[in-house]
Design a protein around this motif. Structure first.
Motif, PDB file in Angstrom:
ATOM      1  N   GLU A 117       0.851  -1.185   0.000  1.00 51.01           N
ATOM      2  CA  GLU A 117       0.000   0.000   0.000  1.00 51.01           C
ATOM      3  C   GLU A 117       0.884   1.231   0.000  1.00 51.01           C
ATOM      4  N   ILE A 118       0.558   2.196  -0.851  1.00 51.55           N
ATOM      5  CA  ILE A 118       1.230   3.488  -0.819  1.00 51.55           C
ATOM      6  C   ILE A 118       0.166   4.544  -0.562  1.00 51.55           C
ATOM      7  N   SER A 119       0.595   5.645   0.039  1.00 48.85           N
ATOM      8  CA  SER A 119      -0.360   6.664   0.449  1.00 48.85           C
ATOM      9  C   SER A 119       0.058   8.027  -0.087  1.00 48.85           C
ATOM     10  N   PHE A 120      -0.932   8.802  -0.473  1.00 51.87           N
ATOM     11  CA  PHE A 120      -0.737  10.168  -0.943  1.00 51.87           C
ATOM     12  C   PHE A 120      -1.657  11.069  -0.143  1.00 51.87           C
ATOM     13  N   ASN A 121      -1.186  12.272   0.186  1.00 52.21           N
ATOM     14  CA  ASN A 121      -2.072  13.191   0.877  1.00 52.21           C
ATOM     15  C   ASN A 121      -2.530  14.280  -0.069  1.00 52.21           C
ATOM     16  N   VAL A 122      -3.682  14.839   0.222  1.00 49.06           N
ATOM     17  CA  VAL A 122      -4.244  15.962  -0.519  1.00 49.06           C
ATOM     18  C   VAL A 122      -4.583  17.059   0.483  1.00 49.06           C
ATOM     19  N   ALA A 123      -4.849  18.253  -0.031  1.00 50.71           N
ATOM     20  CA  ALA A 123      -5.008  19.430   0.820  1.00 50.71           C
ATOM     21  C   ALA A 123      -6.220  19.373   1.739  1.00 50.71           C
TER      22      ALA A 123
ATOM     23  N   MET B 279     -10.541   2.786 -12.049  1.00 51.74           N
ATOM     24  CA  MET B 279      -9.759   2.138 -10.993  1.00 51.74           C
ATOM     25  C   MET B 279     -10.694   1.455 -10.000  1.00 51.74           C
ATOM     26  N   PRO B 280     -10.363   0.250  -9.558  1.00 49.86           N
ATOM     27  CA  PRO B 280     -11.169  -0.385  -8.515  1.00 49.86           C
ATOM     28  C   PRO B 280     -11.090   0.439  -7.223  1.00 49.86           C
ATOM     29  N   ILE B 281     -12.234   0.747  -6.647  1.00 47.97           N
ATOM     30  CA  ILE B 281     -12.288   1.463  -5.372  1.00 47.97           C
ATOM     31  C   ILE B 281     -12.519   0.416  -4.289  1.00 47.97           C
ATOM     32  N   LEU B 282     -11.544   0.286  -3.391  1.00 47.37           N
ATOM     33  CA  LEU B 282     -11.620  -0.715  -2.323  1.00 47.37           C
ATOM     34  C   LEU B 282     -12.323  -0.177  -1.086  1.00 47.37           C
ATOM     35  N   VAL B 283     -12.168   1.126  -0.836  1.00 46.69           N
ATOM     36  CA  VAL B 283     -12.826   1.781   0.299  1.00 46.69           C
ATOM     37  C   VAL B 283     -13.303   3.145  -0.190  1.00 46.69           C
ATOM     38  N   ASP B 284     -14.607   3.362  -0.153  1.00 45.28           N
ATOM     39  CA  ASP B 284     -15.146   4.677  -0.510  1.00 45.28           C
ATOM     40  C   ASP B 284     -14.723   5.707   0.531  1.00 45.28           C
ATOM     41  N   PRO B 285     -14.792   7.003   0.193  1.00 43.82           N
ATOM     42  CA  PRO B 285     -14.380   8.026   1.158  1.00 43.82           C
ATOM     43  C   PRO B 285     -15.059   7.835   2.513  1.00 43.82           C
ATOM     44  N   VAL B 286     -14.228   7.907   3.536  1.00 45.35           N
ATOM     45  CA  VAL B 286     -14.695   7.679   4.902  1.00 45.35           C
ATOM     46  C   VAL B 286     -13.809   8.472   5.862  1.00 45.35           C
ATOM     47  N   GLU B 287     -14.378   8.869   6.971  1.00 49.01           N
ATOM     48  CA  GLU B 287     -13.602   9.555   8.014  1.00 49.01           C
ATOM     49  C   GLU B 287     -12.961   8.497   8.904  1.00 49.01           C
ATOM     50  N   MET B 288     -11.659   8.650   9.143  1.00 53.39           N
ATOM     51  CA  MET B 288     -10.914   7.759  10.035  1.00 53.39           C
ATOM     52  C   MET B 288     -10.161   8.632  11.025  1.00 53.39           C
ATOM     53  N   PRO B 289      -9.570   8.054  12.067  1.00 54.80           N
ATOM     54  CA  PRO B 289      -8.885   8.875  13.075  1.00 54.80           C
ATOM     55  C   PRO B 289      -7.776   9.771  12.507  1.00 54.80           C
ATOM     56  N   PHE B 290      -7.144   9.371  11.417  1.00 57.02           N
ATOM     57  CA  PHE B 290      -6.032  10.140  10.846  1.00 57.02           C
ATOM     58  C   PHE B 290      -6.489  11.112   9.757  1.00 57.02           C
ATOM     59  N   GLY B 291      -7.770  11.063   9.371  1.00 54.08           N
ATOM     60  CA  GLY B 291      -8.282  11.979   8.367  1.00 54.08           C
ATOM     61  C   GLY B 291      -9.324  11.322   7.481  1.00 54.08           C
ATOM     62  N   HIS B 292      -9.768  12.054   6.474  1.00 56.27           N
ATOM     63  CA  HIS B 292     -10.730  11.544   5.501  1.00 56.27           C
ATOM     64  C   HIS B 292      -9.926  10.784   4.452  1.00 56.27           C
ATOM     65  N   THR B 293     -10.379   9.604   4.056  1.00 55.17           N
ATOM     66  CA  THR B 293      -9.570   8.751   3.186  1.00 55.17           C
ATOM     67  C   THR B 293     -10.422   7.903   2.260  1.00 55.17           C
ATOM     68  N   PHE B 294      -9.806   7.455   1.180  1.00 52.20           N
ATOM     69  CA  PHE B 294     -10.369   6.383   0.365  1.00 52.20           C
ATOM     70  C   PHE B 294      -9.200   5.539  -0.138  1.00 52.20           C
ATOM     71  N   VAL B 295      -9.525   4.329  -0.607  1.00 47.15           N
ATOM     72  CA  VAL B 295      -8.495   3.418  -1.099  1.00 47.15           C
ATOM     73  C   VAL B 295      -8.923   2.888  -2.463  1.00 47.15           C
ATOM     74  N   ALA B 296      -8.010   2.991  -3.427  1.00 52.32           N
ATOM     75  CA  ALA B 296      -8.207   2.436  -4.765  1.00 52.32           C
ATOM     76  C   ALA B 296      -7.128   1.374  -4.981  1.00 52.32           C
ATOM     77  N   ALA B 297      -7.163   0.727  -6.123  1.00 48.29           N
ATOM     78  CA  ALA B 297      -6.155  -0.291  -6.437  1.00 48.29           C
ATOM     79  C   ALA B 297      -5.532  -0.005  -7.796  1.00 48.29           C
ATOM     80  N   ASP B 298      -4.229  -0.339  -7.902  1.00 52.54           N
ATOM     81  CA  ASP B 298      -3.548  -0.226  -9.191  1.00 52.54           C
ATOM     82  C   ASP B 298      -3.760  -1.527  -9.981  1.00 52.54           C
ATOM     83  N   PRO B 299      -3.214  -1.644 -11.183  1.00 51.94           N
ATOM     84  CA  PRO B 299      -3.462  -2.851 -11.989  1.00 51.94           C
ATOM     85  C   PRO B 299      -3.003  -4.158 -11.343  1.00 51.94           C
ATOM     86  N   ASP B 300      -2.041  -4.089 -10.406  1.00 50.92           N
ATOM     87  CA  ASP B 300      -1.574  -5.294  -9.722  1.00 50.92           C
ATOM     88  C   ASP B 300      -2.322  -5.551  -8.421  1.00 50.92           C
ATOM     89  N   GLY B 301      -3.203  -4.641  -8.036  1.00 49.03           N
ATOM     90  CA  GLY B 301      -3.923  -4.782  -6.776  1.00 49.03           C
ATOM     91  C   GLY B 301      -3.248  -4.082  -5.609  1.00 49.03           C
TER      92      GLY B 301
END
Length: 123
Positions: free
Chosen positions: A67-73, A90-112
């Motif tokens: 897993e790699i992570s990128f931040n946005v403003a 892109m496959p979306i694994l986790v739709d936008p959601v609030e978590m303790p570290f911030g608002h996030t979502f997770v997608a997947a690249d071609p290898d997963g």
């Protein structure tokens, strides 16, 4: 002292993965051959994409095990990025959601590999 400057993902097709990440990040591929490709993640950090079958020494993991992570403003930027990822198919694994570290979502690249995007929580 160690200086972090490289992320390496084991992939099934470095050229295809390089095209994917170049399109996603808007960054040029700076090295490209069938066994390895590379492009910048930032001014200081490069992304390497190594053909999983040629990793030396061999690794027990399979492509898609990282897993790699990128931040946005902020949250609107995160929602725009989420929409862009969906438009790219892109496959979306986790739709936008609030978590303790911030608002996030997770997608997947071609290898997963998981691509997490985060709008950090403000203290």
């Amino acid at each position: 002292m160690l200086n972090f400057d490289f992320v390496l993902l084991h992939v099934a097709d470095p050229l295809a993965s390089a095209g994917f990440y170049s399109g996603l990040l808007g960054k040029p591929v700076v090295e490209s051959n069938p066994g390895f490709a590379m492009l910048p993640l930032s001014e200081q950090v490069m992304l390497g994409l190594w053909l999983a079958d040629e990793v030396a020494p061999g690794a027990p993991g399979k492509p898609g095990a990282s897993e790699i992570s990128f931040n946005v403003a902020d949250v609107p930027a995160l929602e725009k990025c989420h929409s862009d990822c969906m438009e790219k198919g892109m496959p979306i694994l986790v739709d936008p959601v609030e978590m303790p570290f911030g608002h996030t979502f997770v997608a997947a690249d071609p290898d997963g590999h998981r691509i997490r995007v985060v709008a950090r929580a403000r203290a």
